[in-house]
Design a protein around this motif. Sequence first.
Motif, PDB file in Angstrom:
ATOM      1  N   GLY A  51      57.068  45.038  20.203  1.00 58.86           N
ATOM      2  CA  GLY A  51      57.293  44.473  21.523  1.00 58.86           C
ATOM      3  C   GLY A  51      56.892  45.357  22.679  1.00 58.86           C
ATOM      4  O   GLY A  51      57.026  44.950  23.837  1.00 58.86           O
ATOM      5  N   LEU A  52      56.398  46.575  22.394  1.00 58.47           N
ATOM      6  CA  LEU A  52      56.086  47.507  23.480  1.00 58.47           C
ATOM      7  C   LEU A  52      54.648  48.003  23.431  1.00 58.47           C
ATOM      8  O   LEU A  52      54.296  48.951  24.140  1.00 58.47           O
ATOM      9  N   ALA A  53      53.815  47.385  22.616  1.00 64.24           N
ATOM     10  CA  ALA A  53      52.394  47.751  22.627  1.00 64.24           C
ATOM     11  C   ALA A  53      51.807  47.377  23.982  1.00 64.24           C
ATOM     12  O   ALA A  53      52.004  46.271  24.477  1.00 64.24           O
ATOM     13  N   PRO A  54      51.078  48.290  24.605  1.00 61.11           N
ATOM     14  CA  PRO A  54      50.478  47.962  25.910  1.00 61.11           C
ATOM     15  C   PRO A  54      49.380  46.928  25.747  1.00 61.11           C
ATOM     16  O   PRO A  54      48.642  46.920  24.756  1.00 61.11           O
ATOM     17  N   SER A  55      49.267  46.049  26.734  1.00 59.44           N
ATOM     18  CA  SER A  55      48.185  45.063  26.740  1.00 59.44           C
ATOM     19  C   SER A  55      47.602  44.997  28.141  1.00 59.44           C
ATOM     20  O   SER A  55      48.322  45.132  29.136  1.00 59.44           O
ATOM     21  N   GLY A  56      46.300  44.800  28.220  1.00 58.73           N
ATOM     22  CA  GLY A  56      45.624  44.757  29.506  1.00 58.73           C
ATOM     23  C   GLY A  56      45.039  43.394  29.797  1.00 58.73           C
ATOM     24  O   GLY A  56      44.655  42.660  28.879  1.00 58.73           O
ATOM     25  N   THR A  57      44.991  43.061  31.059  1.00 61.04           N
ATOM     26  CA  THR A  57      44.310  41.844  31.511  1.00 61.04           C
ATOM     27  C   THR A  57      43.454  42.220  32.712  1.00 61.04           C
ATOM     28  O   THR A  57      43.781  43.149  33.458  1.00 61.04           O
ATOM     29  N   PRO A  58      42.352  41.516  32.915  1.00 60.33           N
ATOM     30  CA  PRO A  58      41.463  41.873  34.029  1.00 60.33           C
ATOM     31  C   PRO A  58      42.163  41.741  35.383  1.00 60.33           C
ATOM     32  O   PRO A  58      42.975  40.835  35.607  1.00 60.33           O
ATOM     33  N   TYR A  59      41.849  42.654  36.252  1.00 61.39           N
ATOM     34  CA  TYR A  59      42.322  42.591  37.631  1.00 61.39           C
ATOM     35  C   TYR A  59      41.654  41.391  38.297  1.00 61.39           C
ATOM     36  O   TYR A  59      40.430  41.233  38.251  1.00 61.39           O
ATOM     37  N   ALA A  82      40.083  57.153  28.296  1.00 58.99           N
ATOM     38  CA  ALA A  82      41.285  57.283  27.471  1.00 58.99           C
ATOM     39  C   ALA A  82      42.389  56.340  27.948  1.00 58.99           C
ATOM     40  O   ALA A  82      43.075  55.709  27.135  1.00 58.99           O
ATOM     41  N   LEU A  83      42.565  56.235  29.265  1.00 61.07           N
ATOM     42  CA  LEU A  83      43.590  55.345  29.803  1.00 61.07           C
ATOM     43  C   LEU A  83      43.311  53.904  29.384  1.00 61.07           C
ATOM     44  O   LEU A  83      44.223  53.163  28.986  1.00 61.07           O
ATOM     45  N   ALA A  84      42.044  53.511  29.447  1.00 58.04           N
ATOM     46  CA  ALA A  84      41.675  52.146  29.066  1.00 58.04           C
ATOM     47  C   ALA A  84      41.834  51.915  27.570  1.00 58.04           C
ATOM     48  O   ALA A  84      42.378  50.889  27.138  1.00 58.04           O
ATOM     49  N   GLY A 126      40.460  47.124  24.148  1.00 56.39           N
ATOM     50  CA  GLY A 126      39.470  46.054  24.191  1.00 56.39           C
ATOM     51  C   GLY A 126      38.856  45.860  25.563  1.00 56.39           C
ATOM     52  O   GLY A 126      37.920  45.071  25.715  1.00 56.39           O
ATOM     53  N   MET A 127      39.377  46.549  26.577  1.00 59.63           N
ATOM     54  CA  MET A 127      38.853  46.478  27.942  1.00 59.63           C
ATOM     55  C   MET A 127      38.434  47.880  28.374  1.00 59.63           C
ATOM     56  O   MET A 127      39.257  48.673  28.821  1.00 59.63           O
ATOM     57  N   SER A 128      37.177  48.213  28.200  1.00 62.75           N
ATOM     58  CA  SER A 128      36.680  49.517  28.608  1.00 62.75           C
ATOM     59  C   SER A 128      36.928  49.748  30.100  1.00 62.75           C
ATOM     60  O   SER A 128      36.975  48.794  30.896  1.00 62.75           O
ATOM     61  N   SER A 129      37.049  50.996  30.491  1.00 64.96           N
ATOM     62  CA  SER A 129      37.220  51.305  31.918  1.00 64.96           C
ATOM     63  C   SER A 129      36.028  50.840  32.741  1.00 64.96           C
ATOM     64  O   SER A 129      36.162  50.611  33.948  1.00 64.96           O
ATOM     65  N   THR A 130      34.876  50.671  32.110  1.00 61.40           N
ATOM     66  CA  THR A 130      33.704  50.193  32.850  1.00 61.40           C
ATOM     67  C   THR A 130      33.819  48.717  33.206  1.00 61.40           C
ATOM     68  O   THR A 130      33.025  48.209  34.004  1.00 61.40           O
ATOM     69  N   THR A 131      34.810  48.007  32.629  1.00 61.05           N
ATOM     70  CA  THR A 131      35.034  46.595  32.963  1.00 61.05           C
ATOM     71  C   THR A 131      36.128  46.417  34.003  1.00 61.05           C
ATOM     72  O   THR A 131      36.364  45.294  34.453  1.00 61.05           O
ATOM     73  N   TRP A 132      36.818  47.512  34.365  1.00 59.85           N
ATOM     74  CA  TRP A 132      37.849  47.405  35.390  1.00 59.85           C
ATOM     75  C   TRP A 132      37.194  47.037  36.722  1.00 59.85           C
ATOM     76  O   TRP A 132      36.020  47.327  36.952  1.00 59.85           O
ATOM     77  N   LYS A 133      37.973  46.424  37.604  1.00 59.68           N
ATOM     78  CA  LYS A 133      37.421  45.860  38.835  1.00 59.68           C
ATOM     79  C   LYS A 133      37.609  46.809  40.027  1.00 59.68           C
ATOM     80  O   LYS A 133      38.598  47.533  40.114  1.00 59.68           O
ATOM     81  N   PRO A 134      36.662  46.785  40.959  1.00 58.37           N
ATOM     82  CA  PRO A 134      36.744  47.698  42.101  1.00 58.37           C
ATOM     83  C   PRO A 134      37.858  47.317  43.073  1.00 58.37           C
ATOM     84  O   PRO A 134      38.181  46.143  43.254  1.00 58.37           O
ATOM     85  N   TYR A 135      38.398  48.338  43.690  1.00 59.24           N
ATOM     86  CA  TYR A 135      39.408  48.184  44.746  1.00 59.24           C
ATOM     87  C   TYR A 135      38.847  48.858  45.998  1.00 59.24           C
ATOM     88  O   TYR A 135      38.601  50.066  46.017  1.00 59.24           O
ATOM     89  N   ALA A 136      38.606  48.078  47.039  1.00 67.54           N
ATOM     90  CA  ALA A 136      37.962  48.598  48.249  1.00 67.54           C
ATOM     91  C   ALA A 136      38.601  48.050  49.511  1.00 67.54           C
ATOM     92  O   ALA A 136      37.938  47.928  50.548  1.00 67.54           O
ATOM     93  N   TYR A 137      39.883  47.734  49.463  1.00 68.22           N
ATOM     94  CA  TYR A 137      40.559  47.208  50.639  1.00 68.22           C
ATOM     95  C   TYR A 137      40.572  48.278  51.736  1.00 68.22           C
ATOM     96  O   TYR A 137      40.947  49.427  51.501  1.00 68.22           O
ATOM     97  N   GLN A 138      40.127  47.904  52.939  1.00 72.69           N
ATOM     98  CA  GLN A 138      40.007  48.809  54.080  1.00 72.69           C
ATOM     99  C   GLN A 138      38.990  49.931  53.812  1.00 72.69           C
ATOM    100  O   GLN A 138      39.109  51.039  54.337  1.00 72.69           O
TER     101      GLN A 138
END
Length: 331
Positions: free
Chosen positions: A26-34, A59-61, A67-79
């Motif tokens: 019940g505590l395995a981490p899971s990721g979803t796209p931003y 490593a974090l990814a 299953g979600m490489s860090s290269t698939t994470w989405k950019p954050y550029a607010y302001q």
Amino acid sequence: MDDLVLQRITYRAPHDVPAPIPWPDGLAPSGTPYDRAADEPLPSADVIVVTWTAAEGEALADVLTPGMSSTTWKPYAYQWNSYEPQLTDRSPARDARCMGYVAHVTIGDVEVLAVKSELHLATDGISAPIVALWQQMVDEARPKLVISTGTAGGIGAATQLGDVFAVTNAKFNCTKEFKDKPWAQQPFTGPGIQGGGHAASFDALVAPNAGRLRPVAARPPVLTFGGATGGVETIDYFGFANTTDSFGIARNYPQARTEEMDDATLPLALDSLSDSPPWCSIRDASDPQVSSDKGDLAAQARWAAGIYQQYGYWAAIGSVIATWAVIADLN
């Protein structure tokens, strides 16, 4: 030395897929796209986790968003327009045109924003825009906890490759670009952070991949929680703690077991907020204390850089598992 800073930040480590980690039920981490546009503010979250280098992001990814490489994470550029003028020609954010990359993580019932920062104290302008970024992210997401995690240089002979330290004390030791800042030598003392809980599973969780640190590491990584003592030292250049303490790193902050280039910016940023969340630094020793018999400082620096390239990703697996343990305890 400046080139070694950028090399460490940008080096993307070739690596095999990590061996499966035996997470508790019940505590395995899971990721979803931003799912927000880059120019939108962050959504609310229970925890913000920020890491810094390309190898740390991988490593974090691989651990928290499998299953979600860090290269698939989405950019954050607010302001973004407020940050761009504060960058230099050495700023990774200038090329990325964003302050970082984001993914959603769930650990049990805890909602996490995982961020790979593109801002860095040692490469950006004298205004230190990373401080404003911390404040902006906290204001938007309103987290219950903020974690800075990643690799670091080990301090002292007892600190072995892969050892992990979770602390709430930090100190700046800025002697280069930021030496004239009022906070250039400022310490920050937190309430301490205790082990137990899911941290008790650290040895079992890190074991499947601990062999990747041999032969430099003679034993599996050890996780240490800093209570009232123990801390992380933030410098503003590529330095390291060698056996003769050539950079004065060990002498400057004797209770530190790791040194790196960003973490003290977090308590500095939070000190200016009226209702700030707790924070902690979770760092692994990706290159141990450097022996001064390896040659002059340039040769020692090359040795440390080589160790990082070979082992940095695998050492970071341990600090991400420790980060998971701290978050899992919030369930």
